[in-house]
Scaffold this motif. Structure first.
Motif, PDB file in Angstrom:
ATOM      1  N   TYR A   6       0.838  -1.264  -0.086  1.00 30.86           N
ATOM      2  CA  TYR A   6       0.143   0.338   0.178  1.00 30.86           C
ATOM      3  C   TYR A   6       1.249   1.068   0.252  1.00 30.86           C
ATOM      4  O   TYR A   6       0.129   2.169  -0.634  1.00 30.86           O
ATOM      5  CB  TYR A   6      -0.885  -0.097   1.273  1.00 30.86           C
ATOM      6  CG  TYR A   6      -1.683  -0.954   0.938  1.00 30.86           C
ATOM      7  CD1 TYR A   6      -3.464  -0.478  -0.017  1.00 30.86           C
ATOM      8  CD2 TYR A   6      -2.489  -2.323   1.745  1.00 30.86           C
ATOM      9  CE1 TYR A   6      -4.041  -1.565  -0.048  1.00 30.86           C
ATOM     10  CE2 TYR A   6      -3.200  -3.519   0.862  1.00 30.86           C
ATOM     11  CZ  TYR A   6      -4.206  -2.908   0.921  1.00 30.86           C
ATOM     12  OH  TYR A   6      -5.068  -3.404   0.189  1.00 30.86           O
ATOM     13  N   ALA A   7       1.982   0.461   0.412  1.00 27.96           N
ATOM     14  CA  ALA A   7       2.583   2.447   0.908  1.00 27.96           C
ATOM     15  C   ALA A   7       2.973   2.649  -0.795  1.00 27.96           C
ATOM     16  O   ALA A   7       3.112   4.155  -1.369  1.00 27.96           O
ATOM     17  CB  ALA A   7       4.505   2.377   1.338  1.00 27.96           C
TER      18      ALA A   7
ATOM     19  N   VAL B 298      -9.850   5.744 -10.753  1.00 25.14           N
ATOM     20  CA  VAL B 298      -9.078   5.684 -10.035  1.00 25.14           C
ATOM     21  C   VAL B 298     -10.312   4.363  -9.473  1.00 25.14           C
ATOM     22  O   VAL B 298     -10.848   4.971  -8.284  1.00 25.14           O
ATOM     23  CB  VAL B 298      -7.878   6.043  -8.878  1.00 25.14           C
ATOM     24  CG1 VAL B 298      -7.328   5.110  -8.282  1.00 25.14           C
ATOM     25  CG2 VAL B 298      -6.582   6.755  -9.932  1.00 25.14           C
ATOM     26  N   HIS B 299     -10.237   3.640  -9.529  1.00 23.83           N
ATOM     27  CA  HIS B 299     -10.810   2.565  -8.779  1.00 23.83           C
ATOM     28  C   HIS B 299     -10.072   1.228  -7.878  1.00 23.83           C
ATOM     29  O   HIS B 299      -9.111   1.071  -7.754  1.00 23.83           O
ATOM     30  CB  HIS B 299     -11.679   1.266 -10.027  1.00 23.83           C
ATOM     31  CG  HIS B 299     -12.131   2.296 -10.542  1.00 23.83           C
ATOM     32  ND1 HIS B 299     -13.706   1.472 -10.953  1.00 23.83           N
ATOM     33  CD2 HIS B 299     -12.702   3.397 -11.716  1.00 23.83           C
ATOM     34  CE1 HIS B 299     -14.789   2.265 -11.636  1.00 23.83           C
ATOM     35  NE2 HIS B 299     -13.398   2.777 -12.189  1.00 23.83           N
ATOM     36  N   LEU B 300     -10.103   1.184  -6.348  1.00 25.97           N
ATOM     37  CA  LEU B 300      -9.331   0.555  -5.326  1.00 25.97           C
ATOM     38  C   LEU B 300     -10.569   0.034  -4.875  1.00 25.97           C
ATOM     39  O   LEU B 300     -11.599  -0.187  -4.512  1.00 25.97           O
ATOM     40  CB  LEU B 300      -8.884   1.568  -4.479  1.00 25.97           C
ATOM     41  CG  LEU B 300      -7.603   2.636  -4.571  1.00 25.97           C
ATOM     42  CD1 LEU B 300      -6.848   3.641  -4.590  1.00 25.97           C
ATOM     43  CD2 LEU B 300      -6.296   1.355  -5.946  1.00 25.97           C
ATOM     44  N   SER B 301      -9.410  -1.283  -3.477  1.00 24.54           N
ATOM     45  CA  SER B 301     -10.501  -1.766  -3.040  1.00 24.54           C
ATOM     46  C   SER B 301      -9.757  -2.001  -1.704  1.00 24.54           C
ATOM     47  O   SER B 301      -8.938  -2.100  -1.370  1.00 24.54           O
ATOM     48  CB  SER B 301     -11.046  -3.131  -3.929  1.00 24.54           C
ATOM     49  OG  SER B 301      -9.834  -3.677  -4.896  1.00 24.54           O
TER      50      SER B 301
ATOM     51  N   ALA C 165      -6.299  -0.505   2.854  1.00 18.74           N
ATOM     52  CA  ALA C 165      -6.746  -0.597   2.115  1.00 18.74           C
ATOM     53  C   ALA C 165      -7.665   0.750   1.329  1.00 18.74           C
ATOM     54  O   ALA C 165      -8.212   2.330   0.799  1.00 18.74           O
ATOM     55  CB  ALA C 165      -7.597  -1.692   1.701  1.00 18.74           C
ATOM     56  N   LEU C 166      -8.957   1.180   2.613  1.00 23.93           N
ATOM     57  CA  LEU C 166      -9.056   2.561   3.056  1.00 23.93           C
ATOM     58  C   LEU C 166      -8.604   3.852   2.833  1.00 23.93           C
ATOM     59  O   LEU C 166      -9.275   4.996   2.618  1.00 23.93           O
ATOM     60  CB  LEU C 166     -10.506   2.189   3.481  1.00 23.93           C
ATOM     61  CG  LEU C 166     -11.017   1.260   4.850  1.00 23.93           C
ATOM     62  CD1 LEU C 166     -11.752   1.247   5.677  1.00 23.93           C
ATOM     63  CD2 LEU C 166     -12.271   1.485   3.182  1.00 23.93           C
ATOM     64  N   ALA C 167      -7.704   3.902   3.991  1.00 24.11           N
ATOM     65  CA  ALA C 167      -6.614   4.911   3.969  1.00 24.11           C
ATOM     66  C   ALA C 167      -6.744   5.402   2.433  1.00 24.11           C
ATOM     67  O   ALA C 167      -6.104   6.561   2.284  1.00 24.11           O
ATOM     68  CB  ALA C 167      -5.171   4.965   4.577  1.00 24.11           C
ATOM     69  N   LEU C 168      -6.110   4.537   1.822  1.00 24.60           N
ATOM     70  CA  LEU C 168      -5.199   4.850   0.372  1.00 24.60           C
ATOM     71  C   LEU C 168      -6.595   5.260  -0.602  1.00 24.60           C
ATOM     72  O   LEU C 168      -6.325   6.272  -1.205  1.00 24.60           O
ATOM     73  CB  LEU C 168      -4.674   3.303  -0.310  1.00 24.60           C
ATOM     74  CG  LEU C 168      -4.040   4.028  -1.676  1.00 24.60           C
ATOM     75  CD1 LEU C 168      -2.970   4.238  -1.493  1.00 24.60           C
ATOM     76  CD2 LEU C 168      -3.952   1.891  -2.577  1.00 24.60           C
ATOM     77  N   SER C 169      -7.455   4.362  -0.617  1.00 21.83           N
ATOM     78  CA  SER C 169      -8.946   4.686  -1.383  1.00 21.83           C
ATOM     79  C   SER C 169      -9.274   6.205  -1.002  1.00 21.83           C
ATOM     80  O   SER C 169     -10.180   7.387  -1.739  1.00 21.83           O
ATOM     81  CB  SER C 169     -10.212   4.067  -1.286  1.00 21.83           C
ATOM     82  OG  SER C 169      -9.782   3.146  -1.688  1.00 21.83           O
TER      83      SER C 169
ATOM     84  N   HIS D 134      -7.333   8.803  -2.842  1.00 22.31           N
ATOM     85  CA  HIS D 134      -6.925   8.194  -4.240  1.00 22.31           C
ATOM     86  C   HIS D 134      -7.662   8.327  -5.069  1.00 22.31           C
ATOM     87  O   HIS D 134      -8.230   7.969  -6.154  1.00 22.31           O
ATOM     88  CB  HIS D 134      -5.641   7.047  -4.672  1.00 22.31           C
ATOM     89  CG  HIS D 134      -4.363   8.132  -4.466  1.00 22.31           C
ATOM     90  ND1 HIS D 134      -3.338   9.658  -4.891  1.00 22.31           N
ATOM     91  CD2 HIS D 134      -3.690   8.063  -3.500  1.00 22.31           C
ATOM     92  CE1 HIS D 134      -1.972  10.038  -3.816  1.00 22.31           C
ATOM     93  NE2 HIS D 134      -2.002   9.535  -3.250  1.00 22.31           N
ATOM     94  N   ALA D 135      -8.864   7.400  -4.559  1.00 20.75           N
ATOM     95  CA  ALA D 135     -10.125   6.698  -5.603  1.00 20.75           C
ATOM     96  C   ALA D 135     -10.845   7.952  -5.746  1.00 20.75           C
ATOM     97  O   ALA D 135     -11.608   8.639  -4.770  1.00 20.75           O
ATOM     98  CB  ALA D 135     -10.157   5.624  -4.470  1.00 20.75           C
ATOM     99  N   ASP D 136     -11.465   7.374  -6.955  1.00 22.29           N
ATOM    100  CA  ASP D 136     -13.064   7.677  -7.756  1.00 22.29           C
ATOM    101  C   ASP D 136     -13.720   6.946  -7.327  1.00 22.29           C
ATOM    102  O   ASP D 136     -14.997   7.003  -6.778  1.00 22.29           O
ATOM    103  CB  ASP D 136     -11.951   8.041  -8.929  1.00 22.29           C
ATOM    104  CG  ASP D 136     -11.496   9.298  -9.272  1.00 22.29           C
ATOM    105  OD1 ASP D 136     -11.504  10.516  -9.220  1.00 22.29           O
ATOM    106  OD2 ASP D 136     -10.420   9.242  -9.629  1.00 22.29           O
ATOM    107  N   VAL D 137     -13.416   5.844  -7.091  1.00 22.06           N
ATOM    108  CA  VAL D 137     -14.523   4.494  -6.854  1.00 22.06           C
ATOM    109  C   VAL D 137     -13.661   2.981  -6.183  1.00 22.06           C
ATOM    110  O   VAL D 137     -12.855   3.129  -6.382  1.00 22.06           O
ATOM    111  CB  VAL D 137     -14.617   4.058  -8.181  1.00 22.06           C
ATOM    112  CG1 VAL D 137     -16.092   2.936  -7.893  1.00 22.06           C
ATOM    113  CG2 VAL D 137     -15.624   5.197  -9.337  1.00 22.06           C
ATOM    114  N   HIS D 138     -14.260   3.323  -4.782  1.00 21.58           N
ATOM    115  CA  HIS D 138     -13.569   1.756  -3.556  1.00 21.58           C
ATOM    116  C   HIS D 138     -14.607   1.144  -4.634  1.00 21.58           C
ATOM    117  O   HIS D 138     -15.816   0.775  -3.892  1.00 21.58           O
ATOM    118  CB  HIS D 138     -14.005   2.757  -2.866  1.00 21.58           C
ATOM    119  CG  HIS D 138     -13.435   1.737  -1.498  1.00 21.58           C
ATOM    120  ND1 HIS D 138     -12.190   2.147  -1.458  1.00 21.58           N
ATOM    121  CD2 HIS D 138     -14.326  -0.103  -0.948  1.00 21.58           C
ATOM    122  CE1 HIS D 138     -11.686   0.375  -0.871  1.00 21.58           C
ATOM    123  NE2 HIS D 138     -12.856  -0.054  -0.383  1.00 21.58           N
ATOM    124  N   VAL D 139     -13.987   0.259  -4.587  1.00 23.65           N
ATOM    125  CA  VAL D 139     -15.288  -1.840  -5.373  1.00 23.65           C
ATOM    126  C   VAL D 139     -16.005  -2.175  -4.213  1.00 23.65           C
ATOM    127  O   VAL D 139     -14.564  -3.119  -3.491  1.00 23.65           O
ATOM    128  CB  VAL D 139     -14.998  -2.116  -6.305  1.00 23.65           C
ATOM    129  CG1 VAL D 139     -15.343  -2.928  -6.929  1.00 23.65           C
ATOM    130  CG2 VAL D 139     -14.514  -1.083  -7.561  1.00 23.65           C
TER     131      VAL D 139
END
Length: 335
Positions: free
Chosen positions: A136-137, A181-184, A190-194, A197-202
Motif C-alpha cells: 500500500y505504501a 481510479v478504482h480501488l478496493s 486500503a481505506l486510507a489509500l482510497s 486517491h480513489a474515485d471509486v472504491h469497489v
C-alpha cells in the motif's frame, strides 16, 4: 445516479468461433477468428446494450489489460473502459504515459482498476516481492507520481520506491483527464489509500458498506449476476453453471437467507489475496428479483456496479435488453 460496467473476458476464447481449415489449394489471407475478434464483439455488445463501461480485469495468466483496453477503446465510440493492473507492472511514469496516450486517442474514456494486494505466489511470479503494508505504501507513491507527472511540468519526486527528476508531460500528452481510479479492500491501509486517491472504491457483495466512510468517493460493487425470465429458469442455469465448474450436483449451495446472495459463481478472482473466500457470491433469479437486489444496494449508497456474467457476449445483450431497462423504469437512475 448509478453506473453499470460489464466485466469482459481476460483470456482468449479457446478457439470458440474459429473457422475450420481450408484445403491446401485455397488461399485465405484473413486468418482465423482470434481472441481480439471475440473481445471486439463483447465490447460492441456492451456499447449496444447501453452499459456505461467495460472492465478489462487484471489476470496474471490472461491478456494484458491495457492492451485489451486499447482495443476496446478503438472499437467503441462512447464506452468507458476500466483497465485492471497492479502497481508492479511498470513505473508510474510509464503507466501514466501509456494512459495519457490512450486518453488522447479515445477522448478521455480510460479508467484504472488498481489491484494492490495480490496472492504472494502470484505477486512473486510477476516479479513483485513486496508484502504486507509495503504494497500500500508503494501504491500510494505510484499514484502520487503518476498524478504528478500528469499535471505538472518539471515535476520532481523522491520517495522510498520511486524517484523522478524534472519530469512531467508536455503537449500532446498534457491536458488530458487523469483516469478515474478504482480501488478496493476493507483493511485500514486500503481505506486510507482510497480516501486519498480513489474515485471509486469497489466492495464485495458481503462487505459492510455502511461501516465505511469515504467522503467524495463513489461506492462501487463487484457483482456476479445470473438473471432469466423466471426463478425456475434462473436456477436451472445456476445448476448448469455449478456443474460446469466441477461442483457436485447434490452439493448445490442455497442462497443466503439474509442477503439473497448465492455463493456458487466460481473461485475468487485470479491473483486475489488469501482470505477472500472460496467462491464468489452474487445474485440469481428473475430479472425482477435481480433488479430488486441491485436497488437494495443502491439504497445502501452504491453508485457503480461491476457486473459479471458469462458467456460474455450473450449475457451482455441479455442484461442490457432486460435488466437495465427494468432498473431505469423503476427509478434506479441507470446511466
Amino acid at each position: 445516479m448509478a453506473s453499470f460496467v460489464i466485466t469482459l473476458p481476460s483470456r482468449g476464447n479457446g478457439g470458440r468461433g474459429a473457422r475450420p481449415g481450408f484445403p491446401g489449394f485455397v488461399t485465405d489471407p484473413r486468418g482465423a477468428f482470434n481472441p481480439f475478434d471475440h473481445l471486439t464483439q463483447a465490447g460492441r455488445a456492451a456499447e449496444i446494450a447501453a452499459f456505461h463501461g467495460a472492465l478489462a480485469p487484471f489476470d496474471p495468466q490472461g491478456e494484458e489489460s491495457l492492451v485489451a483496453a486499447a482495443s476496446l477503446l478503438r472499437q467503441s465510440r462512447w464506452l468507458r473502459v476500466v483497465a485492471g493492473f497492479h502497481p508492479g507492472v511498470a513505473t508510474p511514469v510509464y503507466a501514466a504515459k501509456v494512459s495519457a496516450s490512450l486518453q488522447r486517442f479515445s477522448g478521455d474514456r480510460l479508467d484504472w482498476r488498481i489491484s494492490v494486494d495480490l496472492d504472494p505466489a502470484v505477486a512473486r511470479a510477476q516479479g513483485d516481492f513486496l508484502e504486507g503494508a509495503d504494497r500500500y505504501a508503494r501504491a500510494e507513491e505510484f499514484l502520487t507520481v503518476a498524478k504528478g507527472v500528469w499535471s505538472q511540468e518539471d515535476y520532481t519526486y523522491e520517495g522510498r520506491f520511486y524517484q523522478v527528476l524534472a519530469g512531467g508531460f508536455l503537449s500532446p500528452l498534457a491536458g488530458r483527464a487523469f483516469p478515474r481510479v478504482h480501488l478496493s479492500g476493507t483493511s485500514k491501509e486500503a481505506l486510507a489509500l482510497s480516501a486519498r486517491h480513489a474515485d471509486v472504491h469497489v466492495f464485495e457483495p458481503g462487505d459492510d458498506i455502511e461501516a465505511v466512510d469515504l467522503p467524495g468517493v463513489t461506492y462501487g460493487l463487484r457483482l456476479p449476476v445470473l438473471a432469466r425470465d423466471d426463478e425456475d429458469e434462473a436456477w436451472r442455469a445456476a445448476r448448469r453453471l455449478w456443474s460446469g465448474g466441477g461442483g457436485a450436483a447434490d452439493a448445490l449451495p442455497d442462497p443466503d437467507p439474509r442477503t439473497g446472495l448465492w455463493a456458487g459463481f466460481g473461485p475468487p478472482d485470479p491473483g486475489s489475496a488469501p482470505g477472500t473466500g472460496s467462491s464468489r457470491a452474487g445474485l440469481v433469479g428473475s430479472f425482477e428479483t435481480v433488479a430488486a437486489g441491485i436497488r437494495g444496494y443502491i439504497d445502501r449508497g452504491v453508485g457503480a456496479f461491476l457486473l459479471e456474467a458469462t458467456p460474455h457476449i450473450e449475457e451482455t445483450y441479455r442484461l442490457g435488453e432486460r435488466l437495465l431497462p427494468l432498473l431505469a423504469k423503476e427509478g434506479a437512475h441507470v446511466r
